[in-house]
Design a protein around this motif. Structure first.
Motif, PDB file in Angstrom:
ATOM      1  N   ASN A 483       0.814  -1.225   0.000  1.00  9.34           N
ATOM      2  CA  ASN A 483       0.000   0.000   0.000  1.00  9.34           C
ATOM      3  C   ASN A 483       0.840   1.264   0.000  1.00  9.34           C
ATOM      4  O   ASN A 483       0.318   2.357  -0.234  1.00  9.34           O
ATOM      5  CB  ASN A 483      -0.927   0.017   1.220  1.00  9.34           C
ATOM      6  N   VAL A 484       2.138   1.145   0.280  1.00  9.57           N
ATOM      7  CA  VAL A 484       2.953   2.351   0.423  1.00  9.57           C
ATOM      8  C   VAL A 484       4.066   2.434  -0.618  1.00  9.57           C
ATOM      9  O   VAL A 484       4.883   3.357  -0.571  1.00  9.57           O
ATOM     10  CB  VAL A 484       3.563   2.429   1.837  1.00  9.57           C
ATOM     11  N   GLU A 485       4.155   1.474  -1.556  1.00 10.06           N
ATOM     12  CA  GLU A 485       5.275   1.451  -2.506  1.00 10.06           C
ATOM     13  C   GLU A 485       5.396   2.740  -3.308  1.00 10.06           C
ATOM     14  O   GLU A 485       6.486   3.239  -3.562  1.00 10.06           O
ATOM     15  CB  GLU A 485       5.136   0.256  -3.449  1.00 10.06           C
ATOM     16  N   GLU A 486       4.253   3.286  -3.736  1.00  9.65           N
ATOM     17  CA  GLU A 486       4.274   4.479  -4.583  1.00  9.65           C
ATOM     18  C   GLU A 486       4.101   5.774  -3.792  1.00  9.65           C
ATOM     19  O   GLU A 486       3.911   6.837  -4.385  1.00  9.65           O
ATOM     20  CB  GLU A 486       3.180   4.367  -5.652  1.00  9.65           C
ATOM     21  N   SER A 487       4.138   5.692  -2.479  1.00  4.35           N
ATOM     22  CA  SER A 487       4.018   6.901  -1.659  1.00  4.35           C
ATOM     23  C   SER A 487       5.314   7.701  -1.728  1.00  4.35           C
ATOM     24  O   SER A 487       6.412   7.129  -1.806  1.00  4.35           O
ATOM     25  CB  SER A 487       3.714   6.524  -0.205  1.00  4.35           C
ATOM     26  N   ASN A 488       5.188   9.024  -1.665  1.00  3.94           N
ATOM     27  CA  ASN A 488       6.341   9.915  -1.774  1.00  3.94           C
ATOM     28  C   ASN A 488       6.995  10.144  -0.415  1.00  3.94           C
ATOM     29  O   ASN A 488       6.305  10.318   0.597  1.00  3.94           O
ATOM     30  CB  ASN A 488       5.925  11.256  -2.360  1.00  3.94           C
ATOM     31  N   VAL A 489       8.322  10.152  -0.430  1.00  6.34           N
ATOM     32  CA  VAL A 489       9.109  10.452   0.775  1.00  6.34           C
ATOM     33  C   VAL A 489      10.369  11.194   0.328  1.00  6.34           C
ATOM     34  O   VAL A 489      10.761  11.126  -0.844  1.00  6.34           O
ATOM     35  CB  VAL A 489       9.503   9.170   1.538  1.00  6.34           C
ATOM     36  N   PRO A 490      11.046  11.904   1.233  1.00  3.40           N
ATOM     37  CA  PRO A 490      12.337  12.499   0.879  1.00  3.40           C
ATOM     38  C   PRO A 490      13.356  11.405   0.567  1.00  3.40           C
ATOM     39  O   PRO A 490      13.354  10.342   1.191  1.00  3.40           O
ATOM     40  CB  PRO A 490      12.732  13.285   2.132  1.00  3.40           C
ATOM     41  N   LYS A 491      14.222  11.662  -0.387  1.00  2.00           N
ATOM     42  CA  LYS A 491      15.216  10.658  -0.751  1.00  2.00           C
ATOM     43  C   LYS A 491      16.335  10.594   0.295  1.00  2.00           C
ATOM     44  O   LYS A 491      16.525  11.509   1.102  1.00  2.00           O
ATOM     45  CB  LYS A 491      15.797  10.960  -2.132  1.00  2.00           C
ATOM     46  N   LEU A 492      17.083   9.489   0.253  1.00  2.00           N
ATOM     47  CA  LEU A 492      18.265   9.279   1.100  1.00  2.00           C
ATOM     48  C   LEU A 492      17.968   9.387   2.591  1.00  2.00           C
ATOM     49  O   LEU A 492      18.706   9.991   3.358  1.00  2.00           O
ATOM     50  CB  LEU A 492      19.375  10.285   0.722  1.00  2.00           C
ATOM     51  N   ILE A 493      16.849   8.801   3.011  1.00  2.00           N
ATOM     52  CA  ILE A 493      16.540   8.826   4.447  1.00  2.00           C
ATOM     53  C   ILE A 493      16.880   7.491   5.122  1.00  2.00           C
ATOM     54  O   ILE A 493      16.884   7.397   6.359  1.00  2.00           O
ATOM     55  CB  ILE A 493      15.063   9.182   4.706  1.00  2.00           C
ATOM     56  N   LEU A 494      17.161   6.428   4.347  1.00  2.00           N
ATOM     57  CA  LEU A 494      17.482   5.126   4.935  1.00  2.00           C
ATOM     58  C   LEU A 494      18.977   4.846   4.946  1.00  2.00           C
ATOM     59  O   LEU A 494      19.506   4.296   5.923  1.00  2.00           O
ATOM     60  CB  LEU A 494      16.769   4.008   4.161  1.00  2.00           C
ATOM     61  N   GLN A 495      19.677   5.223   3.860  1.00  2.00           N
ATOM     62  CA  GLN A 495      21.089   4.875   3.711  1.00  2.00           C
ATOM     63  C   GLN A 495      21.976   5.342   4.861  1.00  2.00           C
ATOM     64  O   GLN A 495      22.847   4.605   5.319  1.00  2.00           O
ATOM     65  CB  GLN A 495      21.603   5.411   2.359  1.00  2.00           C
TER      66      GLN A 495
END
Length: 609
Positions: A483-495
């Motif tokens: 349900n969240v695959e195409e949701s927008n988030v800021p990039k480079l928040i996990l690495q």
């Protein structure tokens, strides 16, 4: 009228409205005060009368209770039993009978003397028709007694103590009981029997009590409380009465007395008013009789009249003073308003540093101070917006440059990839492919916003590269809620967090590392979980990382602070980063971000970043 009023100056309207308001308020207060005090007086008088009623009831009941105890003890008195059994002998000479009468008279007279204040006479009517009395002459013969309602009531209520008022007022009321003695065969003295239903088996002991005692008790209260006091029997008939009711007509008195008698006969207790009289009724514990107070309400109304006069004088003085107070108040209100208006005019002329000053410390001053704070905030925000716009321009220029440089980088990596393929170096080719994808996802065409799917692909490429570099000393697992695959988030928040795990979490471990990344939706939020089985961290470092105000761009804080800053800019302080860890048990990072958000920077200078 309304239009004319609105055209008046603020000062005039304040004076006009304040005057009307205060007059209405004072009128209401005066009216309320008058009726409140009247009701207070009435309540106080009711309370006093109720206390007085209770006192009378307790006084009379206590005294009659003592007589009642004397009455009951008679039937256990051996002397009384001897005398009574002696009177039941069928054969008795004249001398013996005279002695028996004399002994009975002495016994009953002594009993009377112990209670001389309330007992007027004591008479015993035996079942065989004899009469014994504390007096030399008894009041009636046995045959006469049998014709009275007292006798019939005793036969209807055998072995019960009754209290009866005489139909003809002779100054007495009676305590009486029917009884007969049953030989139990176990002692020389018989016991009181309860089994016979035959009236001829029963004798009757009558205590004639003085109404004068009741009058003496209630007359003191009647005089002190200015009331008329009545004691009424269970049939609604007046036993005694003290206190005048001369403020009422004879017809009104008769009507009121009849109504009170009806209430008592129905068992009513409480208060009511009628014909300018307040009636208070209370039932006595003994005899089912009632004590009634009749209070002249005119006395209360006279006291209320004095209160009304005082209230009228106070209202008149208020009318005189109100206009002067209204004028003064209007000036204290309009002056700071004019100063505030002047400050606003300066603000309109782009003087954002305008400061409102006044000597007052009221609501207008508070409003003016808030206006000054608002202007200061507006000035600060304008400065901040200009700084952010300037920074955005710089970033846009960098993005334009980044759109040129990646083409050379991608072509070079693509060439290396095919060279490795040609040399059959698949591992190198795979690393080059992962590295190219990593750079591509990192740059994201110069956009700061990506999707959850691309963000997890980016961190996956990073992990694949690091697994080769670290000789596969760790494994990883990535799960995403569809349900969240195409949701927008800021990039480079996990690495940055995965990198911290590899550098610090798996440092000096001698076991296979494990990293688990999961993405779920919880209500209106997307939550990223990054978990590892590394060495964890101590309590002080955990508190530092969880306190956004203390994160500095140091060993652990630079990348984390950057991620926290960008999450804050897009979603506010509600959505943030939380760490949970313990030494040698791994670390868990939770990143919370809104499922839907506007791709614009939020400003809030009151929120700590």
């Amino acid at each position: 009228m309304r239009k004319k009023f609105l055209k008046q100056s603020l000062k005039t309207r304040i004076i006009y409205l304040y005057t009307i308001f205060v007059l209405v308020l004072m009128g209401g207060i005066t009216f309320y005060t008058y009726y409140f005090n009247v009701n207070l007086l009435k309540h106080k008088e009711d309370s006093i009368l109720q206390d007085s009623l209770a006192y009378l009831e307790q006084t009379i009941s206590a005294r009659i209770e003592l007589v009642n105890d004397e009455y009951i003890n008679v039937f256990d008195d051996k002397q009384f039993l001897q005398l009574y059994l002696g009177s039941q002998k069928s054969e008795m000479d004249k001398g013996t009978r005279l002695k028996l009468n004399n002994d009975f008279q002495i016994y009953l007279a002594e009993l009377k003397m112990r209670n001389h204040d309330i007992i007027d006479a004591i008479n015993l009517y035996t079942s065989d028709g004899q009469v014994f009395s504390s007096e030399y002459r008894y009041q009636m013969t046995f045959e006469q007694f049998q014709k009275t309602t007292n006798y019939s009531d005793c036969m209807k209520n055998k072995n019960k103590i009754l209290y009866r008022n005489m139909e003809v007022d002779n100054g007495q009321f009676h305590m009486l009981r029917s009884f007969y003695f049953l030989d139990n065969g176990k002692s020389n003295y018989p016991s009181v029997g309860y089994l016979s239903e035959d009236d001829e088996d029963y004798s009757t002991l009558v205590f004639s009590l003085k109404k004068k005692y009741l009058r003496n008790v209630i007359s003191e209260e009647a005089i002190e409380r200015q009331v008329s006091v009545l004691i009424i029997d269970q049939n609604g008939k007046i036993v005694v009465r003290e206190g005048a009711m001369d403020w009422m007509s004879e017809e009104e008195r008769s009507e009121l007395i009849n109504e009170i008698e009806d209430y008592v006969s129905q068992g009513y207790q409480g208060n009511f008013e009628k014909n300018r009289a307040g009636i208070h009724m209370r039932q006595m514990d003994i005899a089912d009789w009632s004590i009634v107070y009749i209070y002249n309400m005119n006395i209360l109304y006279q006291q209320a009249g004095q209160i009304r006069k005082v209230a009228v004088v106070m209202f008149t003085l208020a009318v005189v003073v109100v206009f002067l107070i209204a004028s003064f108040i209007s000036r204290t209100v309009t002056k700071p308003i004019r100063l505030l208006a002047k400050s606003m005019d300066e603000a309109i002329e782009n003087n954002m540093e305008v400061v409102f000053e006044t000597k007052y410390e009221d609501e207008i001053a508070y409003l003016g101070n808030k206006f000054s704070e608002l202007m200061h905030r507006v000035s600060t925000l304008l400065t901040e917006v200009k700084s952010i716009e300037k920074q955005k321009n710089v970033e846009q220029q960098k993005a334009l440059q980044a759109q040129i440089n990646p083409h050379f980088l991608y072509n070079t990596l693509d060439m290396v990839y095919w060279l490795a393929k040609m040399e059959r170096q698949d591992n190198i080719a795979n690393i080059i492919a992962d590295l190219a994808d990593f750079f591509r996802l990192s740059l994201n065409k110069g956009e700061d916003i990506t999707t959850v799917k691309k963000e997890t692909e980016h961190v996956q490429k990073y992990l694949e590269i690091q697994r080769v570099r670290m000789d596969e000393k760790f494994d990883y697992e990535i799960t995403i809620d569809s349900n969240v695959e195409e949701s927008n988030v800021p990039k480079l928040i996990l690495q940055p967090f995965v990198e911290n795990t590899l550098i610090h979490g798996f440092q000096s471990v001698n076991y296979q590392g494990k990293i688990r990344i999961s993405v779920i939706r919880e209500e209106e939020d997307i939550i990223f979980f990054i978990e590892d089985n590394g060495i964890g961290m101590d309590k002080d470092l955990l508190e530092t990382l969880n306190d956004s105000r203390q994160i500095e761009r140091g060993e652990h804080g630079y990348a984390i602070g950057n991620v926290r800053e960008r999450i804050y800019l897009y979603s506010g302080n509600k959505h943030n980063i939380a760490f949970d860890t313990s030494v040698e048990q791994g670390t868990r990072v939770q990143i919370r971000f809104p499922f839907e958000f506007k791709e614009e920077v939020k400003y809030d200078e009151n929120v700590s970043r």
